[in-house]
Design an enzyme around this catalytic site. Structure first.
Site, PDB file in Angstrom:
ATOM      1  N   ARG A 121      43.319  52.133  33.961  1.00 50.89           N
ATOM      2  CA  ARG A 121      42.523  50.909  34.106  1.00 50.89           C
ATOM      3  C   ARG A 121      42.015  50.431  32.752  1.00 50.89           C
ATOM      4  NH1 ARG A 121      41.290  54.410  38.196  1.00 50.89           N
ATOM      5  NH2 ARG A 121      41.327  53.659  40.346  1.00 50.89           N
ATOM      6  N   ARG A 138      37.225  56.741  49.526  1.00 57.43           N
ATOM      7  CA  ARG A 138      38.422  57.611  49.520  1.00 57.43           C
ATOM      8  C   ARG A 138      37.993  59.080  49.650  1.00 57.43           C
ATOM      9  NH1 ARG A 138      40.878  54.095  44.542  1.00 57.43           N
ATOM     10  NH2 ARG A 138      42.229  52.740  45.801  1.00 57.43           N
ATOM     11  N   HIS A 187      34.575  54.179  37.401  1.00 58.42           N
ATOM     12  CA  HIS A 187      35.605  53.944  38.419  1.00 58.42           C
ATOM     13  C   HIS A 187      36.926  54.184  37.699  1.00 58.42           C
ATOM     14  CE1 HIS A 187      38.185  52.278  41.443  1.00 58.42           C
ATOM     15  NE2 HIS A 187      38.576  51.290  40.662  1.00 58.42           N
ATOM     16  N   ASP A 192      36.014  54.582  45.389  1.00 54.19           N
ATOM     17  CA  ASP A 192      36.344  56.006  45.194  1.00 54.19           C
ATOM     18  C   ASP A 192      35.583  56.857  46.221  1.00 54.19           C
ATOM     19  OD1 ASP A 192      36.962  55.901  41.738  1.00 54.19           O
ATOM     20  OD2 ASP A 192      35.951  54.313  42.838  1.00 54.19           O
TER      21      ASP A 192
HETATM   22  N1  LIG Z   1      37.482  47.716  41.094  1.00 51.69           N
HETATM   23  C1  LIG Z   1      38.382  48.123  41.967  1.00 51.69           C
HETATM   24  O1  LIG Z   1      38.118  49.073  42.751  1.00 51.69           O
HETATM   25  C2  LIG Z   1      39.709  47.479  42.004  1.00 51.69           C
HETATM   26  C3  LIG Z   1      40.038  46.579  41.041  1.00 51.69           C
HETATM   27  N2  LIG Z   1      41.259  45.979  41.031  1.00 51.69           N
HETATM   28  C4  LIG Z   1      41.495  45.038  39.955  1.00 51.69           C
HETATM   29  O2  LIG Z   1      41.448  43.716  40.469  1.00 51.69           O
HETATM   30  C5  LIG Z   1      42.172  42.845  39.592  1.00 51.69           C
HETATM   31  C6  LIG Z   1      43.083  41.939  40.418  1.00 51.69           C
HETATM   32  O3  LIG Z   1      44.116  42.697  41.019  1.00 51.69           O
HETATM   33  P1  LIG Z   1      45.182  41.966  41.973  1.00 51.69           P
HETATM   34  O4  LIG Z   1      44.504  41.006  42.851  1.00 51.69           O
HETATM   35  O5  LIG Z   1      46.047  43.014  42.538  1.00 51.69           O
HETATM   36  O6  LIG Z   1      46.004  41.142  40.878  1.00 51.69           O
HETATM   37  P2  LIG Z   1      46.845  39.807  41.137  1.00 51.69           P
HETATM   38  O7  LIG Z   1      47.762  39.673  39.987  1.00 51.69           O
HETATM   39  O8  LIG Z   1      47.426  39.835  42.513  1.00 51.69           O
HETATM   40  O9  LIG Z   1      45.736  38.665  41.112  1.00 51.69           O
HETATM   41  C7  LIG Z   1      45.065  38.280  39.969  1.00 51.69           C
HETATM   42  C8  LIG Z   1      44.752  36.821  40.128  1.00 51.69           C
HETATM   43  O10 LIG Z   1      43.947  36.390  39.027  1.00 51.69           O
HETATM   44  C9  LIG Z   1      44.322  35.041  38.770  1.00 51.69           C
HETATM   45  N3  LIG Z   1      43.886  34.620  37.439  1.00 51.69           N
HETATM   46  C10 LIG Z   1      44.412  34.943  36.239  1.00 51.69           C
HETATM   47  N4  LIG Z   1      43.727  34.287  35.263  1.00 51.69           N
HETATM   48  C11 LIG Z   1      42.760  33.568  35.862  1.00 51.69           C
HETATM   49  C12 LIG Z   1      41.744  32.689  35.395  1.00 51.69           C
HETATM   50  N5  LIG Z   1      41.578  32.433  34.088  1.00 51.69           N
HETATM   51  N6  LIG Z   1      40.946  32.103  36.298  1.00 51.69           N
HETATM   52  C13 LIG Z   1      41.095  32.323  37.616  1.00 51.69           C
HETATM   53  N7  LIG Z   1      42.045  33.156  38.124  1.00 51.69           N
HETATM   54  C14 LIG Z   1      42.865  33.759  37.253  1.00 51.69           C
HETATM   55  C15 LIG Z   1      45.838  35.063  38.910  1.00 51.69           C
HETATM   56  O11 LIG Z   1      46.390  33.768  39.046  1.00 51.69           O
HETATM   57  C16 LIG Z   1      45.999  35.923  40.146  1.00 51.69           C
HETATM   58  O12 LIG Z   1      46.033  35.149  41.331  1.00 51.69           O
HETATM   59  C17 LIG Z   1      42.901  43.769  38.605  1.00 51.69           C
HETATM   60  O13 LIG Z   1      42.175  43.833  37.401  1.00 51.69           O
HETATM   61  C18 LIG Z   1      42.880  45.106  39.323  1.00 51.69           C
HETATM   62  O14 LIG Z   1      43.008  46.196  38.445  1.00 51.69           O
HETATM   63  C19 LIG Z   1      42.189  46.244  41.985  1.00 51.69           C
HETATM   64  C20 LIG Z   1      41.900  47.117  43.006  1.00 51.69           C
HETATM   65  C21 LIG Z   1      40.655  47.833  43.083  1.00 51.69           C
HETATM   66  C1  LIG Z   2      43.265  49.626  41.249  1.00 52.25           C
HETATM   67  C2  LIG Z   2      42.005  50.339  41.438  1.00 52.25           C
HETATM   68  O1  LIG Z   2      41.126  50.306  40.605  1.00 52.25           O
HETATM   69  C3  LIG Z   2      41.828  51.122  42.629  1.00 52.25           C
HETATM   70  O2  LIG Z   2      42.497  50.915  43.643  1.00 52.25           O
HETATM   71  O3  LIG Z   2      41.004  52.063  42.588  1.00 52.25           O
END
Ligand SMILES: NC(=O)C1=CN([C@@H]2O[C@H](COP(=O)(O)OP(=O)(O)OC[C@H]3O[C@@H](n4cnc5c(N)ncnc54)[C@H](O)[C@@H]3O)[C@@H](O)[C@H]2O)C=CC1
Ligand SMILES: CC(=O)C(=O)O
Length: 352
Positions: free
Chosen positions: A125, A188, A212, A185
């Protein structure tokens, strides 16, 4: 027949006749909605896998009156908005809007940020940091300008450092900037413990704290199942348990995201439920305790630097209301400090 929507949302016919009023008066003399219910608005920035999983969970759980989606790709954004709107007949009533223009977010009670790059197979990450800081510099200022009283809930990774970045860019007090942190987490963890003991995950109280990510810390000493403190119970009953077995469950938690990403390319459903769970606590002022990323200075002897990491925090309408004082063993305290150091080392490379 010419017809358009008035600003109040009702349909106007020829000569300004309010068709909505006329129609409803004639069939049901509709009562005005209850003035006591507080109107809520949630905005989600990033309509990707994670943003849409959160949106769909929020809608099915009836958590808001208005839901706004913002993304940088207009066609995809409109497609996602229409697809959700077309489910209106099956959902609690929610006004759904979408735009690339942040003015649509004005007056949000909660802004959830999921925009940004995500990990590819095997990537950590922390590796996403530089790309996503750059995006946050474009996203946070307009969000804050349009909703100066909002609570920011950061989900994009690396979530702890980006929550710090959102705090700095917003100028908000730290209680109004929260990272989804180890709420995921911990769920999970609860699932794996429940699976191991063949009990319901909702009866397992267990926290993962810290980053995380790879340096997260499992608080084994405070786990309870149905009110029974697990480790001290096993010790009192002289039931042997292997420390290695506990370490393996924690390792499995850390590996979870890597495994799901290697199998389906991204994680989405569990984070969707996890964030909706936080939104409910905040907007309904539930004052429940969640392991989320908060400004850690002053808690659990974490005095070094301004670091955001997950601690068990009480959430309500004001955002972070407090941090609970869970007893940590010396080993857990030591691991938490190491986790804070890992995050700080990455944070110190930032030029904001
Ligand atoms: N904190 C957590 O537990 C988790 C965090 N994540 C994180 O969430 C984030 C998103 O993951 P996904 O949705 O799978 O990715 P994704 O690629 O499916 O979606 C990202 C979206 O952000 C948009 N985007 C990019 N630049 C932008 C801007 N300047 N303004 C507005 N929108 C913009 C894109 O067009 C896209 O639709 C990643 O950083 C991922 O690592 C994912 C799962 C769990
Ligand atoms: C991608 C991520 O941060 C998660 O699924 O835990």
């Amino acid at each position: 027949m010419a017809m358009h929507k008035s600003t109040s949302g009702s349909a106007l016919g020829p000569g300004g006749l309010d068709l909505t009023q006329a129609f409803f008066k004639s069939i049901m003399n509709a009562a005005p909605s209850s003035p006591t219910k507080r109107h809520t608005k949630i905005s989600i920035v990033g309509a990707g896998n994670v943003g849409m999983a959160i949106a769909q969970t929020i809608l099915t759980q009836d958590l808001t009156d208005e839901l706004v989606l913002v993304d940088a790709i207009p066609d995809k954004l409109r497609g996602e908005m229409l697809d959700l709107q077309h489910a209106a007949a099956f959902l609690p009533r929610t006004r759904i809007q979408a735009s690339t223009d942040y003015s649509v977010t004005a007056g949000s009670d909660l802004c959830i940020v999921t925009a940004g790059a995500r990990q590819i197979n095997g990537e950590s990450r922390l590796n996403l940091l530089q790309r996503n800081v750059h995006l946050f510099q474009k996203i946070i200022p307009p969000l804050v300008r349009h909703s100066p009283d909002t609570i920011l809930l950061v989900v994009s990774n690396p979530v702890d450092v980006l929550t710090y970045v959102a705090w700095k860019l917003s100028g908000f007090p730290s209680n109004r900037v929260i990272g989804s942190g180890t709420n995921l987490d911990s769920s999970r963890f609860r699932f794996l413990i429940a699976d191991h003991l063949d009990v319901n995950a909702q009866d397992v109280q267990a926290f993962i704290v810290g980053e995380h990510g790879d340096s997260s810390v499992a608080l084994w000493s405070s786990i309870s199942v149905g009110g029974v403190p697990v480790l001290s119970f096993l010790e009192k009953q002289q039931i042997a348990y292997e420390k290695e077995m506990l370490e393996n469950i924690h390792k499995e938690v850390i590996q979870s995201a890597y495994e799901v990403i290697s199998l389906k390319g991204y994680t989405s459903w569990a984070i969707g439920y996890s964030v909706a769970n936080l939104a409910r606590s905040i907007l309904r002022d539930q004052r429940r305790v969640h392991p989320v990323s908060v400004l850690a200075k002053g808690f659990y002897d974490l005095e070094d630097g301004e670091v955001f990491l997950s601690l068990p925090a009480q959430l309500g309408r004001g955002g972070v209301l407090g941090v609970t004082n869970v007893h940590l063993t010396d080993e857990e305290k030591h691991r938490l400090k190491d986790s804070a150091t890992t995050i700080l080392q990455v944070q110190n490379q930032l030029a904001l």
